[in-house]
Design a protein around this motif. Structure first.
Motif, mmCIF file in Angstrom:
data_model
loop_
_atom_site.group_PDB
_atom_site.id
_atom_site.type_symbol
_atom_site.label_atom_id
_atom_site.label_comp_id
_atom_site.label_asym_id
_atom_site.label_seq_id
_atom_site.Cartn_x
_atom_site.Cartn_y
_atom_site.Cartn_z
ATOM 1 N N LEU A 111 0.837 -1.201 0.000
ATOM 2 C CA LEU A 111 0.000 0.000 0.000
ATOM 3 C C LEU A 111 0.873 1.252 0.000
ATOM 4 C CD1 LEU A 111 -2.678 -0.873 2.719
ATOM 5 C CD2 LEU A 111 -3.038 -0.751 0.253
ATOM 6 N N GLY A 112 0.324 2.274 -0.589
ATOM 7 C CA GLY A 112 1.021 3.545 -0.594
ATOM 8 C C GLY A 112 0.060 4.695 -0.391
ATOM 9 N N LEU A 113 0.626 5.837 -0.083
ATOM 10 C CA LEU A 113 -0.138 7.066 0.081
ATOM 11 C C LEU A 113 0.394 8.093 -0.906
ATOM 12 C CD1 LEU A 113 -0.095 7.427 3.989
ATOM 13 C CD2 LEU A 113 -1.911 6.453 2.563
ATOM 14 N N CYS A 114 -0.510 8.806 -1.526
ATOM 15 C CA CYS A 114 -0.115 9.900 -2.389
ATOM 16 C C CYS A 114 -1.177 10.974 -2.320
ATOM 17 C CB CYS A 114 0.100 9.430 -3.831
ATOM 18 S SG CYS A 114 -1.371 8.776 -4.645
ATOM 19 N N GLY A 115 -0.835 12.151 -2.769
ATOM 20 C CA GLY A 115 -1.780 13.255 -2.782
ATOM 21 C C GLY A 115 -1.084 14.578 -2.552
ATOM 22 N N ASP A 116 -1.822 15.641 -2.766
ATOM 23 C CA ASP A 116 -1.246 16.968 -2.585
ATOM 24 C C ASP A 116 -0.748 17.180 -1.154
ATOM 25 O OD1 ASP A 116 -3.839 17.054 -1.519
ATOM 26 O OD2 ASP A 116 -4.125 19.151 -2.080
ATOM 27 N N TRP A 117 -1.405 16.547 -0.191
ATOM 28 C CA TRP A 117 -1.047 16.731 1.212
ATOM 29 C C TRP A 117 0.330 16.174 1.548
ATOM 30 C CZ3 TRP A 117 -0.676 12.573 4.747
ATOM 31 C CH2 TRP A 117 -1.042 11.327 4.226
ATOM 32 N N LEU A 118 0.869 15.328 0.701
ATOM 33 C CA LEU A 118 2.208 14.779 0.919
ATOM 34 C C LEU A 118 3.275 15.481 0.082
ATOM 35 C CD1 LEU A 118 1.314 11.011 0.962
ATOM 36 C CD2 LEU A 118 2.252 12.327 2.859
ATOM 37 N N ASN A 119 2.847 16.396 -0.766
ATOM 38 C CA ASN A 119 3.808 16.996 -1.691
ATOM 39 C C ASN A 119 3.587 18.500 -1.850
ATOM 40 O OD1 ASN A 119 6.050 16.698 -3.313
ATOM 41 N ND2 ASN A 119 4.864 16.324 -5.151
ATOM 42 N N GLY A 120 3.341 19.168 -0.729
ATOM 43 C CA GLY A 120 3.307 20.621 -0.735
ATOM 44 C C GLY A 120 2.015 21.261 -1.201
ATOM 45 N N ARG A 163 2.542 10.165 -9.348
ATOM 46 C CA ARG A 163 3.626 9.624 -10.184
ATOM 47 C C ARG A 163 4.705 8.967 -9.331
ATOM 48 N NH1 ARG A 163 5.119 10.536 -15.675
ATOM 49 N NH2 ARG A 163 7.346 10.510 -15.358
ATOM 50 N N ALA A 164 5.024 9.615 -8.214
ATOM 51 C CA ALA A 164 6.077 9.085 -7.332
ATOM 52 C C ALA A 164 5.672 7.742 -6.729
ATOM 53 C CB ALA A 164 6.402 10.099 -6.235
ATOM 54 N N VAL A 165 4.423 7.623 -6.280
ATOM 55 C CA VAL A 165 4.010 6.349 -5.695
ATOM 56 C C VAL A 165 3.899 5.281 -6.784
ATOM 57 C CG1 VAL A 165 1.461 6.479 -5.695
ATOM 58 C CG2 VAL A 165 2.640 5.370 -3.810
ATOM 59 N N ALA A 166 3.502 5.664 -7.983
ATOM 60 C CA ALA A 166 3.465 4.698 -9.090
ATOM 61 C C ALA A 166 4.864 4.155 -9.367
ATOM 62 C CB ALA A 166 2.868 5.344 -10.341
ATOM 63 N N GLU A 167 5.856 5.016 -9.317
ATOM 64 C CA GLU A 167 7.247 4.580 -9.518
ATOM 65 C C GLU A 167 7.678 3.639 -8.392
ATOM 66 O OE1 GLU A 167 10.877 3.756 -10.970
ATOM 67 O OE2 GLU A 167 9.226 4.720 -12.045
ATOM 68 N N GLN A 168 7.255 3.910 -7.169
ATOM 69 C CA GLN A 168 7.576 3.025 -6.036
ATOM 70 C C GLN A 168 6.937 1.647 -6.239
ATOM 71 O OE1 GLN A 168 9.546 3.591 -3.297
ATOM 72 N NE2 GLN A 168 10.133 5.522 -4.259
ATOM 73 N N VAL A 169 5.689 1.627 -6.675
ATOM 74 C CA VAL A 169 5.002 0.351 -6.931
ATOM 75 C C VAL A 169 5.733 -0.411 -8.034
ATOM 76 C CG1 VAL A 169 2.861 -0.686 -7.809
ATOM 77 C CG2 VAL A 169 2.748 1.188 -6.150
ATOM 78 N N ARG A 170 6.055 0.283 -9.132
ATOM 79 C CA ARG A 170 6.773 -0.344 -10.249
ATOM 80 C C ARG A 170 8.101 -0.918 -9.782
ATOM 81 N NH1 ARG A 170 10.581 0.292 -13.885
ATOM 82 N NH2 ARG A 170 11.325 2.304 -13.180
ATOM 83 N N SER A 171 8.845 -0.150 -9.028
ATOM 84 C CA SER A 171 10.151 -0.614 -8.530
ATOM 85 C C SER A 171 10.001 -1.832 -7.628
ATOM 86 C CB SER A 171 10.865 0.509 -7.774
ATOM 87 O OG SER A 171 11.171 1.565 -8.646
ATOM 88 N N SER A 172 8.958 -1.877 -6.821
ATOM 89 C CA SER A 172 8.715 -3.018 -5.940
ATOM 90 C C SER A 172 8.455 -4.280 -6.745
ATOM 91 C CB SER A 172 7.534 -2.758 -5.018
ATOM 92 O OG SER A 172 7.875 -1.841 -4.032
ATOM 93 N N PHE A 173 7.631 -4.156 -7.803
ATOM 94 C CA PHE A 173 7.335 -5.319 -8.623
ATOM 95 C C PHE A 173 8.568 -5.799 -9.383
ATOM 96 C CE2 PHE A 173 2.798 -3.950 -8.351
ATOM 97 C CZ PHE A 173 2.345 -5.104 -7.717
ATOM 98 N N ILE A 174 9.391 -4.881 -9.852
ATOM 99 C CA ILE A 174 10.634 -5.264 -10.531
ATOM 100 C C ILE A 174 11.563 -5.986 -9.562
ATOM 101 C CG2 ILE A 174 12.755 -4.348 -11.569
ATOM 102 C CD1 ILE A 174 10.968 -2.193 -12.887
ATOM 103 N N ALA A 175 11.668 -5.465 -8.317
ATOM 104 C CA ALA A 175 12.526 -6.091 -7.318
ATOM 105 C C ALA A 175 12.014 -7.492 -6.962
ATOM 106 C CB ALA A 175 12.594 -5.209 -6.067
ATOM 107 N N GLU A 176 10.688 -7.663 -6.863
ATOM 108 C CA GLU A 176 10.116 -8.973 -6.554
ATOM 109 C C GLU A 176 10.347 -9.978 -7.687
ATOM 110 O OE1 GLU A 176 6.004 -8.827 -5.493
ATOM 111 O OE2 GLU A 176 6.365 -7.386 -3.880
ATOM 112 N N ALA A 177 10.345 -9.489 -8.916
ATOM 113 C CA ALA A 177 10.514 -10.373 -10.081
ATOM 114 C C ALA A 177 11.926 -10.903 -10.184
ATOM 115 C CB ALA A 177 10.127 -9.632 -11.363
#
Length: 169
Positions: A134-143, A154-168
Motif C-alpha cells: 500500500l502507498g499514500l499519495c496526494g497533494d497533502w504529501l507533496n506541498g 507519479r512518485a508512488v506509481a514509480e515506487q510500486v513499479r520498482s517493488s514489482f521489478i525487485a520482486e521479479a
C-alpha cells in the motif's frame, strides 16, 4: 484525515503517516457577473482580511462566457469560520472582494473545503509501504496544489513499479 478509517485496520504504519499530516480548511467561492469587471489584475494573493487568493477564472486560456471570479479565504479565517453556513460566510468574502475593487455578483456559490491546504510534505512526495503493498499519495504529501498531487501520484506509481521489478528478480 479522511483516509484514516480505511488505513487503520489494514496498515497501522500508513495510518500513523496519515494521522501526522495536517490539513487546513479553505472557504472557496465562485462569483458570476453579467459584465466584465474593470480590475487591473486577473489574479492576486491578497493575504489581508479574510481573503488569501482571488482569480478571474474567465481570463484563463480557453475560457469564454460570463465573467467569473474565484475567491479563496485564508486558512486561519476559514478555520475560524469552518462551521458557519455559506449564507453567513459569503457576504463577508464578497465585501472583502469589493474592497479590492470588485462588485456585487449576480450569482455566487460557496464551498467549505475542509481539507484544502497542507504544510505537510515528505521526501519523495509519497509514502510506499512495500510490506503491506500500500502507498499514500496526494497533494497533502507533496506541498499542496494540483501539481503536488500529480507528482505525488507519479512518485508512488514509480515506487510500486520498482517493488514489482525487485520482486521479479
Amino acid at each position: 484525515m479522511q483516509a484514516l478509517p480505511l488505513l487503520a485496520p489494514v496498515s497501522p504504519v500508513l495510518a500513523a503517516e496519515a494521522r501526522a499530516g495536517h490539513m487546513a480548511a479553505c472557504w472557496a467561492m465562485m462569483l458570476r457577473f453579467d459584465t466584465v469587471l474593470d480590475l487591473s489584475f486577473d489574479a492576486a494573493f491578497v493575504n489581508r482580511g479574510p481573503l488569501r487568493w482571488v482569480a478571474r477564472d474567465s481570463s484563463k486560456p480557453g475560457r469564454d462566457g460570463q465573467e467569473c471570479w474565484s475567491l479563496h479565504a485564508s486558512a486561519e479565517w476559514s478555520e475560524a469560520h469552518l462551521e458557519e453556513d455559506a449564507e453567513i460566510v459569503a457576504p463577508i468574502l464578497i465585501e472583502a472582494f469589493k474592497a479590492l475593487g470588485g462588485a456585487l455578483p449576480q450569482a455566487w456559490s460557496a464551498h467549505r473545503w475542509r481539507y484544502a491546504i497542507t504544510d505537510s510534505a515528505v521526501d519523495g512526495g509519497c509514502v510506499w509501504h512495500a510490506a503491506d503493498g500500500l502507498g499514500l499519495c496526494g497533494d497533502w504529501l507533496n506541498g499542496g496544489r494540483v501539481e503536488g498531487a500529480w507528482l505525488s501520484g507519479r512518485a508512488v506509481a514509480e515506487q510500486v513499479r520498482s517493488s514489482f521489478i525487485a520482486e521479479a528478480r
